[in-house]
Design an enzyme around this catalytic site. Sequence first.
Site, PDB file in Angstrom:
ATOM      1  CE  LYS B  55      -3.712  -2.547   2.270  1.00  0.00           C
ATOM      2  NZ  LYS B  55      -4.459  -2.852   3.516  1.00  0.00           N
ATOM      3  CD  GLN B  99      -3.056  -4.690   6.512  1.00  0.00           C
ATOM      4  OE1 GLN B  99      -2.970  -3.653   5.854  1.00  0.00           O
ATOM      5  NE2 GLN B  99      -3.685  -5.760   6.053  1.00  0.00           N
ATOM      6  CG  ASP B 122      -9.157  -0.228   4.718  1.00  0.00           C
ATOM      7  OD1 ASP B 122      -8.796  -0.251   3.522  1.00  0.00           O
ATOM      8  OD2 ASP B 122      -8.470  -0.671   5.653  1.00  0.00           O
TER       9      ASP B 122
END
Lengths: 286, 286
Positions: B55, B99, B122
């Site tokens: 990412k 994460q 997200d």
Amino acid sequence: MSARIIDGKAVAARVRAQVATEVAEFTAQRGGTPPGLATILVGDDAASAVYVGGKQKACAEVGIRGFDHRLPADTSREDLLALVEQLNADPEVSGVLCQLPLPGHLDGVEITNAISAAKDVDGLTIASAGRLALGMPGLRPCTPSGVIELLAEAGTELQGAECVVIGRSNLFGKPMAQLLLQHNATVTICHSRTKDLAATCRGADVLIAAVGVAHLVKGDWVKPGAVVVDVGMNRLDGKLTGDVDFAAASEVASAITPVPGGVGPTTIAFLLRNTLEAARAQAGVA
Amino acid sequence: MSARIIDGKAVAARVRAQVATEVAEFTAQRGGTPPGLATILVGDDAASAVYVGGKQKACAEVGIRGFDHRLPADTSREDLLALVEQLNADPEVSGVLCQLPLPGHLDGVEITNAISAAKDVDGLTIASAGRLALGMPGLRPCTPSGVIELLAEAGTELQGAECVVIGRSNLFGKPMAQLLLQHNATVTICHSRTKDLAATCRGADVLIAAVGVAHLVKGDWVKPGAVVVDVGMNRLDGKLTGDVDFAAASEVASAITPVPGGVGPTTIAFLLRNTLEAARAQAGVA
């Protein structure tokens, strides 16, 4: 075959009686302070006044304290938001609802979302919708909750059942689909753009119609033995009627809700249940 | 019939190139301040480190500034929440992601929901899920967004299409269903309790599998001419493989995504797109 009629009035009466018992216990435990429901009505729309009056009356019958706020039609956004904030902060108010629609100068979505998630007894805020979508605890919209209760009353096995919901409103169709999914049903959501609605309906073990088109669902759209729930409330030839051709569908279905006397009565019962649940959560009792 | 292969790498490359162009314009307009993405990795799980590294690398390639926070496995809840708060408040940080999974003493749902809705790139917070469910503007989960782009690439007409989604996770299945519904598809959500999965799949114009079972979807589950999207990422005999029996399904489908090289590459591309959208919203530019 003639379908069993699912008696929404009886289900609603049972839920209300249960809520009344639990409200009495809760109130006794809290030294006489009952759960409280604040309703806000802006303007003098006659139908809205009837709805709000019905909710306040229902509260009184189960021992929930009502706070009945009626504001003039020209109430400003600022004044309305200030009232919502005041009710959010009031420890005697367990639940808050603002009757929609609002007069044109006010934004119903904005006002609804000013209600704190903990007091959102209509289950219509972003936070409540998000909690439902993510399968987290929270207050659920009242009409879909009522339908789940009606299906339980009819002895419907939802796990693995093919459930078809016609209509995708935020108020009903979308939360209904989420609740069915949580009960492990296979869920199909149909709407005005669905190509072959009749064929899709014919696959349903549980068929739920919420589109607002009188008698849209024909008898031959119903799978033999299916359970049919009619959320429609339409005027046809001066009579209240649902989205389902009741006479024809009840020849094919195993169970069916009538209109009136089906889904309608359960909605207020679940508003009362939500108000009690909100009061419990605020008091820190599960 | 041999299905057209939907090239996820090419779609992802196109999205990334478009994002890079728009990031350059945005950065120039803001006097050299680019969008920023903060990633939080707690502990030293090898796979998570690879994901976060990918990412951050992707950000660098499109001109998004990366903020790469790596914390020890024994980081306290309080310290982690303090970092999230700091990033929420930092004007150079447009998007924040933590994460998952987190070490066992930390609650992934709590930490995720500490991220402000405006920076939830997200799309996994309660607020983002609620906004999606209610059809309001907001940041959408990246993998379902990628699938919509792949379907567009394949020229798939979603309006009125029968779409079947296998899997009902918060991360993918449920938001995927919502996005398809917004595109006016008729949507069926299936899962492990679905009674006749094969039959339901055979009705699908668009079949999307996200269950994590290698080759669950057989060739004869696919309607001739259907579009098949495989979100699965399974190890089978040491090879990465999807939820669909690709060889058999591609004989029947009109278009299909491969694994690898299908859905996977588009997820990070939409993380970059979300970061840019978040930056724009925070800067007050649509």
